[in-house]
Design a protein around this motif. Structure first.
Motif, PDB file in Angstrom:
ATOM      1  N   THR A 213       0.844  -1.187   0.000  1.00 46.98           N
ATOM      2  CA  THR A 213       0.000   0.000   0.000  1.00 46.98           C
ATOM      3  C   THR A 213       0.884   1.243   0.000  1.00 46.98           C
ATOM      4  O   THR A 213       1.821   1.337   0.790  1.00 46.98           O
ATOM      5  CB  THR A 213      -0.921   0.007   1.239  1.00 46.98           C
ATOM      6  OG1 THR A 213      -1.688  -1.198   1.224  1.00 46.98           O
ATOM      7  CG2 THR A 213      -1.843   1.202   1.236  1.00 46.98           C
ATOM      8  N   VAL A 214       0.575   2.175  -0.876  1.00 46.21           N
ATOM      9  CA  VAL A 214       1.360   3.409  -0.986  1.00 46.21           C
ATOM     10  C   VAL A 214       1.162   4.242   0.271  1.00 46.21           C
ATOM     11  O   VAL A 214       0.038   4.516   0.688  1.00 46.21           O
ATOM     12  CB  VAL A 214       0.929   4.221  -2.233  1.00 46.21           C
ATOM     13  CG1 VAL A 214       1.664   5.549  -2.300  1.00 46.21           C
ATOM     14  CG2 VAL A 214       1.135   3.411  -3.493  1.00 46.21           C
ATOM     15  N   ASP A 215       2.273   4.639   0.873  1.00 42.95           N
ATOM     16  CA  ASP A 215       2.226   5.501   2.055  1.00 42.95           C
ATOM     17  C   ASP A 215       2.366   6.968   1.665  1.00 42.95           C
ATOM     18  O   ASP A 215       1.683   7.828   2.205  1.00 42.95           O
ATOM     19  CB  ASP A 215       3.340   5.104   3.027  1.00 42.95           C
ATOM     20  CG  ASP A 215       3.325   5.933   4.295  1.00 42.95           C
ATOM     21  OD1 ASP A 215       2.247   6.043   4.916  1.00 42.95           O
ATOM     22  OD2 ASP A 215       4.382   6.490   4.662  1.00 42.95           O
ATOM     23  N   GLU A 216       3.258   7.231   0.709  1.00 43.69           N
ATOM     24  CA  GLU A 216       3.594   8.609   0.371  1.00 43.69           C
ATOM     25  C   GLU A 216       4.028   8.665  -1.093  1.00 43.69           C
ATOM     26  O   GLU A 216       4.617   7.712  -1.598  1.00 43.69           O
ATOM     27  CB  GLU A 216       4.770   9.017   1.270  1.00 43.69           C
ATOM     28  CG  GLU A 216       5.056  10.448   1.413  1.00 43.69           C
ATOM     29  CD  GLU A 216       6.202  10.674   2.422  1.00 43.69           C
ATOM     30  OE1 GLU A 216       6.832  11.722   2.287  1.00 43.69           O
ATOM     31  OE2 GLU A 216       6.454   9.831   3.300  1.00 43.69           O
ATOM     32  N   VAL A 217       3.751   9.787  -1.763  1.00 44.65           N
ATOM     33  CA  VAL A 217       4.138   9.986  -3.163  1.00 44.65           C
ATOM     34  C   VAL A 217       4.789  11.354  -3.288  1.00 44.65           C
ATOM     35  O   VAL A 217       4.368  12.310  -2.630  1.00 44.65           O
ATOM     36  CB  VAL A 217       2.904   9.934  -4.101  1.00 44.65           C
ATOM     37  CG1 VAL A 217       3.312  10.149  -5.552  1.00 44.65           C
ATOM     38  CG2 VAL A 217       2.153   8.630  -3.953  1.00 44.65           C
ATOM     39  N   CYS A 218       5.794  11.464  -4.152  1.00 48.21           N
ATOM     40  CA  CYS A 218       6.414  12.759  -4.438  1.00 48.21           C
ATOM     41  C   CYS A 218       5.328  13.716  -4.898  1.00 48.21           C
ATOM     42  O   CYS A 218       4.628  13.450  -5.877  1.00 48.21           O
ATOM     43  CB  CYS A 218       7.467  12.608  -5.522  1.00 48.21           C
ATOM     44  SG  CYS A 218       8.105  14.179  -6.146  1.00 48.21           S
TER      45      CYS A 218
ATOM     46  N   TRP B 198       8.664   9.459  -7.207  1.00 42.43           N
ATOM     47  CA  TRP B 198       8.973   8.396  -6.256  1.00 42.43           C
ATOM     48  C   TRP B 198       7.760   8.137  -5.389  1.00 42.43           C
ATOM     49  O   TRP B 198       6.834   8.937  -5.333  1.00 42.43           O
ATOM     50  CB  TRP B 198      10.197   8.724  -5.390  1.00 42.43           C
ATOM     51  CG  TRP B 198      10.135  10.020  -4.623  1.00 42.43           C
ATOM     52  CD1 TRP B 198      10.712  11.198  -4.978  1.00 42.43           C
ATOM     53  CD2 TRP B 198       9.456  10.277  -3.377  1.00 42.43           C
ATOM     54  NE1 TRP B 198      10.433  12.170  -4.040  1.00 42.43           N
ATOM     55  CE2 TRP B 198       9.669  11.628  -3.045  1.00 42.43           C
ATOM     56  CE3 TRP B 198       8.694   9.506  -2.516  1.00 42.43           C
ATOM     57  CZ2 TRP B 198       9.149  12.218  -1.888  1.00 42.43           C
ATOM     58  CZ3 TRP B 198       8.176  10.086  -1.364  1.00 42.43           C
ATOM     59  CH2 TRP B 198       8.413  11.435  -1.063  1.00 42.43           C
ATOM     60  N   LEU B 199       7.784   6.994  -4.711  1.00 41.70           N
ATOM     61  CA  LEU B 199       6.752   6.702  -3.720  1.00 41.70           C
ATOM     62  C   LEU B 199       7.366   5.860  -2.623  1.00 41.70           C
ATOM     63  O   LEU B 199       8.476   5.345  -2.768  1.00 41.70           O
ATOM     64  CB  LEU B 199       5.525   6.023  -4.350  1.00 41.70           C
ATOM     65  CG  LEU B 199       5.671   4.687  -5.058  1.00 41.70           C
ATOM     66  CD1 LEU B 199       5.564   3.523  -4.089  1.00 41.70           C
ATOM     67  CD2 LEU B 199       4.576   4.566  -6.094  1.00 41.70           C
ATOM     68  N   LYS B 200       6.671   5.760  -1.508  1.00 44.37           N
ATOM     69  CA  LYS B 200       7.131   4.956  -0.380  1.00 44.37           C
ATOM     70  C   LYS B 200       6.046   3.963   0.008  1.00 44.37           C
ATOM     71  O   LYS B 200       4.862   4.288  -0.015  1.00 44.37           O
ATOM     72  CB  LYS B 200       7.467   5.838   0.819  1.00 44.37           C
ATOM     73  CG  LYS B 200       8.683   6.716   0.625  1.00 44.37           C
ATOM     74  CD  LYS B 200       8.992   7.526   1.863  1.00 44.37           C
ATOM     75  CE  LYS B 200      10.205   8.415   1.636  1.00 44.37           C
ATOM     76  NZ  LYS B 200      10.505   9.236   2.838  1.00 44.37           N
TER      77      LYS B 200
ATOM     78  N   ILE C  25      -2.293   8.925  -4.883  1.00 44.65           N
ATOM     79  CA  ILE C  25      -2.558   7.494  -4.716  1.00 44.65           C
ATOM     80  C   ILE C  25      -2.185   6.955  -3.335  1.00 44.65           C
ATOM     81  O   ILE C  25      -2.175   5.742  -3.132  1.00 44.65           O
ATOM     82  CB  ILE C  25      -1.865   6.657  -5.810  1.00 44.65           C
ATOM     83  CG1 ILE C  25      -0.346   6.825  -5.757  1.00 44.65           C
ATOM     84  CG2 ILE C  25      -2.442   6.991  -7.173  1.00 44.65           C
ATOM     85  CD1 ILE C  25       0.406   5.826  -6.612  1.00 44.65           C
ATOM     86  N   ALA C  26      -1.881   7.827  -2.372  1.00 44.86           N
ATOM     87  CA  ALA C  26      -1.586   7.349  -1.019  1.00 44.86           C
ATOM     88  C   ALA C  26      -2.768   6.524  -0.518  1.00 44.86           C
ATOM     89  O   ALA C  26      -3.927   6.905  -0.696  1.00 44.86           O
ATOM     90  CB  ALA C  26      -1.309   8.525  -0.087  1.00 44.86           C
TER      91      ALA C  26
ATOM     92  N   LEU D 156       1.690  -1.862 -11.232  1.00 43.91           N
ATOM     93  CA  LEU D 156       0.265  -2.112 -11.399  1.00 43.91           C
ATOM     94  C   LEU D 156      -0.451  -1.365 -10.293  1.00 43.91           C
ATOM     95  O   LEU D 156      -0.188  -1.604  -9.109  1.00 43.91           O
ATOM     96  CB  LEU D 156      -0.049  -3.615 -11.308  1.00 43.91           C
ATOM     97  CG  LEU D 156       0.569  -4.509 -12.381  1.00 43.91           C
ATOM     98  CD1 LEU D 156       0.256  -5.963 -12.102  1.00 43.91           C
ATOM     99  CD2 LEU D 156       0.079  -4.102 -13.764  1.00 43.91           C
ATOM    100  N   LEU D 157      -1.316  -0.443 -10.649  1.00 43.17           N
ATOM    101  CA  LEU D 157      -2.067   0.379  -9.695  1.00 43.17           C
ATOM    102  C   LEU D 157      -3.460  -0.191  -9.583  1.00 43.17           C
ATOM    103  O   LEU D 157      -4.183  -0.298 -10.589  1.00 43.17           O
ATOM    104  CB  LEU D 157      -2.099   1.836 -10.177  1.00 43.17           C
ATOM    105  CG  LEU D 157      -2.888   2.837  -9.348  1.00 43.17           C
ATOM    106  CD1 LEU D 157      -2.327   2.938  -7.937  1.00 43.17           C
ATOM    107  CD2 LEU D 157      -2.855   4.202 -10.030  1.00 43.17           C
ATOM    108  N   LYS D 158      -3.857  -0.594  -8.376  1.00 42.09           N
ATOM    109  CA  LYS D 158      -5.169  -1.208  -8.168  1.00 42.09           C
ATOM    110  C   LYS D 158      -6.249  -0.216  -8.553  1.00 42.09           C
ATOM    111  O   LYS D 158      -6.276   0.914  -8.092  1.00 42.09           O
ATOM    112  CB  LYS D 158      -5.331  -1.632  -6.709  1.00 42.09           C
ATOM    113  CG  LYS D 158      -6.650  -2.293  -6.412  1.00 42.09           C
ATOM    114  CD  LYS D 158      -6.436  -3.684  -5.973  1.00 42.09           C
ATOM    115  CE  LYS D 158      -7.776  -4.350  -5.732  1.00 42.09           C
ATOM    116  NZ  LYS D 158      -7.627  -5.681  -5.278  1.00 42.09           N
ATOM    117  N   SER D 159      -7.146  -0.642  -9.435  1.00 45.54           N
ATOM    118  CA  SER D 159      -8.262   0.195  -9.865  1.00 45.54           C
ATOM    119  C   SER D 159      -9.332   0.202  -8.783  1.00 45.54           C
ATOM    120  O   SER D 159      -9.581  -0.818  -8.153  1.00 45.54           O
ATOM    121  CB  SER D 159      -8.854  -0.332 -11.171  1.00 45.54           C
ATOM    122  OG  SER D 159      -7.875  -0.336 -12.178  1.00 45.54           O
ATOM    123  N   GLU D 160      -9.941   1.343  -8.599  1.00 44.81           N
ATOM    124  CA  GLU D 160     -10.973   1.446  -7.556  1.00 44.81           C
ATOM    125  C   GLU D 160     -12.337   1.140  -8.093  1.00 44.81           C
ATOM    126  O   GLU D 160     -12.655   1.241  -9.198  1.00 44.81           O
ATOM    127  CB  GLU D 160     -10.953   2.846  -6.955  1.00 44.81           C
ATOM    128  CG  GLU D 160      -9.680   3.076  -6.187  1.00 44.81           C
ATOM    129  CD  GLU D 160      -9.657   4.437  -5.523  1.00 44.81           C
ATOM    130  OE1 GLU D 160     -10.698   5.097  -5.391  1.00 44.81           O
ATOM    131  OE2 GLU D 160      -8.583   4.843  -5.135  1.00 44.81           O
TER     132      GLU D 160
END
Length: 168
Positions: A74-79, A85-87, A111-112, A164-168
């Motif tokens: 799960t994305v925590d943080e995005v630039c 970048w992301l964390k 996307i966090a 791959l970004l999970k679609s909502e």
């Protein structure tokens, strides 16, 4: 001959000045793959390691070690500057800093909290103070928080060639 050189020079100038909008290039590689949107290199989500499994793998690695991996988290943080970048949080309390191969693509900034699957190389490195401060600035941290960074830090990193970004 002179006219040919002039025409060639004008043509060369037009081609050399052409710019490419990165957002347009990104949209060209996005496509729906099941419940995910694919960004960057196409790949499948099967056999992706959990954040718990990746925490174990990172713990066993030393600075300079690299492994090929697929990871889901799960994305925590995005630039917030460009999405460059992301964390992701690991199960053991550590974070993984994710960058994108050759800056070939960027992620949406909002996307966090969303699930992603990464494909690429996991590695352990030491991040210098200046680079840490740069990331803190990108993340929107205060001047006091940025100045508090005073020593290099061992980090868990990931260079993704596809997401791959999970679609909502």
């Amino acid at each position: 001959m002179r006219k040919l050189l002039i025409v060639f020079g004008v043509l060369l100038s037009v081609v050399a000045c052409k710019t490419v909008d990165k957002n347009t290039a990104i949209k060209a590689v996005e496509q729906t793959n099941g419940n995910y949107t694919s960004i960057g290199t196409n790949f499948t989500a099967d056999a992706a390691k959990s954040t718990s499994d990746m925490a174990d793998a990172y713990t066993a690695m030393r600075i300079g070690d690299t492994i090929n991996a697929k990871m889901v988290g799960t994305v925590d943080e995005v630039c917030q500057s460009k999405g460059c970048w992301l964390k992701l949080n690991l199960e053991d309390g550590n974070q993984v800093m994710v960058k994108f191969k050759d800056y070939g693509f960027f992620m949406p900034k909002d996307i966090a909290g969303q699930e992603v699957v990464l494909n690429g190389k996991a590695y352990v490195n030491e991040v210098p103070v200046e680079e840490q401060r740069h990331y803190a600035e990108d993340a929107g941290q205060s001047a006091e928080e940025i100045e508090a960074i005073i020593e290099p830090k061992k980090t868990f990193s990931f260079e993704a060639d596809g997401v791959l970004l999970k679609s909502e």
